[in-house]
Design a protein around this motif. Structure first.
Motif, PDB file in Angstrom:
ATOM      1  N   ILE A   1      -8.139  -1.089  -1.567  1.00  0.00           N
ATOM      2  CA  ILE A   1      -6.989  -1.485  -0.734  1.00  0.00           C
ATOM      3  C   ILE A   1      -5.688  -1.327  -1.516  1.00  0.00           C
ATOM      4  N   LEU A   2      -5.690  -1.811  -2.767  1.00  0.00           N
ATOM      5  CA  LEU A   2      -4.487  -1.705  -3.606  1.00  0.00           C
ATOM      6  C   LEU A   2      -4.082  -0.252  -3.835  1.00  0.00           C
TER       7      LEU A   2
ATOM      8  N   ARG B   1      -1.411  -8.487  -4.044  1.00  0.00           N
ATOM      9  CA  ARG B   1      -1.151  -7.368  -3.124  1.00  0.00           C
ATOM     10  C   ARG B   1       0.250  -7.477  -2.502  1.00  0.00           C
ATOM     11  N   TYR B   2       0.614  -8.681  -2.105  1.00  0.00           N
ATOM     12  CA  TYR B   2       1.930  -8.900  -1.483  1.00  0.00           C
ATOM     13  C   TYR B   2       3.043  -8.513  -2.463  1.00  0.00           C
TER      14      TYR B   2
ATOM     15  N   ARG C   1       3.279  -4.771  -2.842  1.00  0.00           N
ATOM     16  CA  ARG C   1       3.818  -4.102  -1.642  1.00  0.00           C
ATOM     17  C   ARG C   1       5.317  -4.342  -1.453  1.00  0.00           C
ATOM     18  N   THR C   2       5.813  -5.473  -1.931  1.00  0.00           N
ATOM     19  CA  THR C   2       7.197  -5.842  -1.584  1.00  0.00           C
ATOM     20  C   THR C   2       8.188  -5.751  -2.750  1.00  0.00           C
TER      21      THR C   2
ATOM     22  N   ASN D   1      -4.768   2.355  -2.050  1.00  0.00           N
ATOM     23  CA  ASN D   1      -4.254   2.942  -0.804  1.00  0.00           C
ATOM     24  C   ASN D   1      -2.824   2.485  -0.533  1.00  0.00           C
ATOM     25  N   ASP D   2      -2.545   1.213  -0.812  1.00  0.00           N
ATOM     26  CA  ASP D   2      -1.166   0.691  -0.669  1.00  0.00           C
ATOM     27  C   ASP D   2      -0.197   1.481  -1.559  1.00  0.00           C
TER      28      ASP D   2
ATOM     29  N   GLU E   1       0.304   4.997  -0.238  1.00  0.00           N
ATOM     30  CA  GLU E   1       1.047   5.017   1.032  1.00  0.00           C
ATOM     31  C   GLU E   1       2.523   4.643   0.841  1.00  0.00           C
ATOM     32  N   LEU E   2       2.778   3.626   0.019  1.00  0.00           N
ATOM     33  CA  LEU E   2       4.149   3.122  -0.122  1.00  0.00           C
ATOM     34  C   LEU E   2       4.968   3.840  -1.196  1.00  0.00           C
TER      35      LEU E   2
END
Length: 271
Positions: free
Chosen positions: A12-13, A53-54, A57-58, A15-16, A19-20
């Motif tokens: 998941i990480l 993860r948050y 992502r941010t 892929n994040d 993607e980002l």
């Protein structure tokens, strides 16, 4: 006991991050990348995977730390002196007949290898007609490499490596010592171009007579290694040389038939 990031969470990480931010670690060796992600998770004391993860992502600044920790930056000047001796004795003299020598150092990390190669070129009177393209995925380490400044405490080891590699001069003649750091001569740096390049997703950008990519591919899975070997084949002139790390090989790759291994170190020639 601190929780551990599971395989599915690692996926998941990654892929994040792809993607980002466009960094593709999805085909890196699973065990190796999981170990490093867990180390970072523990180091930065996140209470849970969700918070980790948050944050990733941010926080556009944290991604720099993530990339720095996930990519391996272990290097030293004249690492594996016998390799540099082979470069000095068998490879570079052959390239000396060319009017201009283009060298690609893929995965240059903090630049120790780039300065080592520049020193050998200088001693063979080839530096003036050479250009070293030093690339890495990580912009942070490239900045350090471009400065040409290394801890003075490492110079004793580097000097020993240099002598074992066939160096003839006083190693300290290549840098000036100031407080706790050694700054390498600008004449060496003037023949280097540092830039970001992602071996996973970026294309060939020139034709080279020598490509060095040592101890990078051991962190990639087989599919990704195959992709990188094709990239190197496309980027290397006929009769050019490819240097790999001690645990890496072109054997069994789709381009293996185009290369012949020299009898020394892990250096291959495109035939």
């Amino acid at each position: 006991m601190a929780s551990v990031i599971k395989d599915i969470e690692v996926e998941i990480l990654l892929n994040d991050v792809l993607e980002l931010y466009g960094y593709d670690f999805t085909n890196y060796s699973k065990a190796s990348i999981k170990r490093r992600i867990n180390r970072l998770f523990a180091l930065d004391k996140f209470p849970s995977f969700a918070e980790f993860r948050y944050h990733l992502r941010t926080d556009s600044i944290y991604i720099k730390r993530f990339v720095e920790q996930i990519t391996v930056n272990v290097t030293e000047m004249f690492r594996d002196p016998t390799f540099y001796n082979a470069l000095r004795e068998k490879v570079l003299p052959q390239l000396g007949t060319y009017p201009f020598i283009r060298i690609w150092l893929a995965g240059c990390s903090t630049g120790e290898e780039a300065y080592s190669i520049a020193i050998v070129l200088k001693e063979l009177n080839l530096l003036d007609k050479s250009l070293i393209y030093a690339t890495d995925l990580n912009p942070e380490v490239l900045e350090k490499a471009g400065n040409g400044i290394f801890p003075l405490s490492q110079m004793k080891q580097y000097s020993e490596n240099y002598i074992l590699s066939g160096g003839k001069n006083d190693f300290s003649s290549y840098y000036s010592a100031n407080y706790h750091v050694a700054k390498f001569d600008d004449s060496l740096k003037s023949k280097m171009i540092f830039s970001t390049h992602n071996l996973v997703s970026d294309h060939s950008f020139n034709l080279f007579q020598l490509i060095l990519c040592r101890n990078v591919l051991i962190y990639f899975d087989k599919d990704l290694q195959a992709k990188v070997f094709t990239l190197f084949d496309q980027s290397l002139e006929n009769l050019g040389f490819l240097a790999l790390g001690t645990k890496e090989t072109l054997r069994f790759s789709s381009v293996a038939s185009k290369f012949k291994q020299l009898n020394t170190e892990n250096i291959w020639r495109k035939v």
